[in-house]
Design a protein around this motif. Structure first.
Motif, PDB file in Angstrom:
ATOM      1  N   ALA A 236      71.879  60.209  20.125  1.00 18.20           N
ATOM      2  CA  ALA A 236      72.780  59.147  20.601  1.00 18.20           C
ATOM      3  C   ALA A 236      74.222  59.648  20.658  1.00 18.20           C
ATOM      4  O   ALA A 236      74.956  59.365  21.619  1.00 18.20           O
ATOM      5  CB  ALA A 236      72.677  57.925  19.703  1.00 18.20           C
ATOM      6  N   ARG A 240      76.613  59.905  24.026  1.00 10.33           N
ATOM      7  CA  ARG A 240      77.953  59.293  24.095  1.00 10.33           C
ATOM      8  C   ARG A 240      78.987  60.335  24.499  1.00 10.33           C
ATOM      9  O   ARG A 240      79.895  60.057  25.291  1.00 10.33           O
ATOM     10  CB  ARG A 240      78.311  58.642  22.763  1.00 10.33           C
ATOM     11  N   GLY A 247      79.014  55.878  25.878  1.00  3.88           N
ATOM     12  CA  GLY A 247      77.576  55.630  25.854  1.00  3.88           C
ATOM     13  C   GLY A 247      77.096  55.340  27.255  1.00  3.88           C
ATOM     14  O   GLY A 247      77.873  54.969  28.146  1.00  3.88           O
ATOM     15  N   SER A 267      72.382  54.820  22.021  1.00  2.00           N
ATOM     16  CA  SER A 267      73.014  55.713  22.998  1.00  2.00           C
ATOM     17  C   SER A 267      73.736  54.954  24.103  1.00  2.00           C
ATOM     18  O   SER A 267      74.436  55.566  24.908  1.00  2.00           O
ATOM     19  CB  SER A 267      71.966  56.633  23.628  1.00  2.00           C
TER      20      SER A 267
END
Length: 360
Positions: A236, A240, A247, A267
């Motif tokens: 995640a 980003r 994100g 994410s």
């Protein structure tokens, strides 16, 4: 008698054997299969994750030629090329008639619970997801066949029946990806590859593919991914970073595990959308804090069959194929005969490759 792959019991190996098919009865259609895709849902059925009476002939992603029709059938005729529809809507239940959501039809899998053929020893067999595509021929309800638009190779057309309609619908109907948005796709199997191509068609600007196998990076790039992330505890965070720190606008989860659903959620940006296509187990729980649900204002949606109406969407997808925007062959990493299904199941368990296509 025709050859078929029979699941005798949950978790049993598939047995290649001969089965006896009846002639199509009223409202039924006989189909000689040209090809069938091996989908992760077939693996879920064999494991008992999805309910399926056994013994059964699995396989639900198929295409072929109509051999015979029963009394009252008007949609197709012998000689017609068709795609199997594993979730045919009834058109009359609450979801079909009132809500206009045929992908949630109450009776879509009614044929699954009715024996349709017999084994060599006379044992009654059930059709996996109503279609029983892991066989040289099958007999299905009339509403379980869709006329194949012109210009599509019959063998590759099998992929339209599940992977492509699901992936296309996840992008265009469920997540509603808009031009210029960023999309993260978790799982680069057959459906994940279809999602990547569909995100490109939708005009997504940044398309991040995520998988546990680095070998999938090349496949993902060919399907339209601009970036590839090897799945880890920092997935995640990496997504980003690739999206300006915000994100992804959209994440599509094609694995069906709590860990990847959670990673897909984390994410996405505030206000982002997550579509869950993968089918997970009922004991595999996903957790969110009450505060983060409020704070991030994200949307998490289950996605059944890409939220598609196959009769409406198949001609649209076929047009993308004919005009070169969608490459069916790029989803296939192996073509095998009926005897190769067991190895295809092993590959899915190990997370190898994209779609395996059984060619009859």
């Amino acid at each position: 008698m025709v050859r078929a792959a029979v699941l005798s019991a949950v978790n049993a190996p598939l047995e290649i054997t001969e089965i006896s098919l009846p002639d199509p009865g009223p409202g039924q259609v006989g189909v000689r299969l040209a090809a069938a895709g091996v989908c992760h849902s077939d693996l879920s059925l064999s494991r008992g994750v999805l309910r399926q009476p056994v013994p059964a002939v699995l396989g639900h992603e198929g295409a072929g030629t109509v051999t015979a029709v029963g009394e009252g059938v008007t949609a197709v005729a012998p000689g017609d090329r068709v795609v199997l529809n594993w979730a045919p809507s009834c058109g009359t239940c609450h979801f079909c008639a009132k809500l206009g959501e045929p992908w949630l039809c109450l009776h879509a899998n009614a044929a699954t619970t009715v024996p349709y053929a017999r084994g060599a020893d006379g044992t009654e067999l059930y059709p996996g997801l109503s279609t029983a595509a892991f066989a040289e021929e099958t007999v299905v309800p009339e509403r379980a066949v869709l006329p194949l638009p012109d210009g599509i190779p019959l063998t590759d057309a099998a992929l339209l029946g599940c992977a492509v309609l699901t992936g296309y619908g996840a992008v265009h109907h469920c997540a509603r990806v808009a031009p210029g948005e960023s999309v993260a796709v978790f799982g680069v199997g057959g459906i994940g590859l279809a999602v990547l191509q569909s995100a490109r068609i939708a005009g997504a600007e940044r398309i991040v593919a995520v998988d546990v196998s680095e070998d999938k990076a090349e496949l993902a790039a060919a399907a339209g991914a601009t970036d590839f992330v090897l799945s880890s505890e920092t997935t995640a965070k990496e997504i980003r970073a690739l999206t300006g720190g915000w994100g992804a606008d959209v994440a599509v989860e094609c694995v069906g595990r709590s860990s990847t659903i959670r990673a897909a959620w984390s994410s996405t940006r505030r206000g982002g959308r997550v579509a869950v296509v993968g089918i997970g187990g009922k004991e595999d729980m996903v957790s969110f804090s009450a505060l983060e649900v409020f704070h991030f204002a994200r949307t998490l949606s289950g996605c059944v069959y890409g939220n598609c109406d196959p009769a409406r969407d198949l001609p649209v997808v076929a047009a993308h194929v004919r005009e070169g925007r969608l490459d069916l062959g790029a989803l296939v990493t192996e073509r095998v005969g009926l005897d190769g299904i067991a190895d295809a199941f092993d590959a899915m368990r190990a997370g190898r490759g994209g779609r395996t296509l059984v060619v009859f």
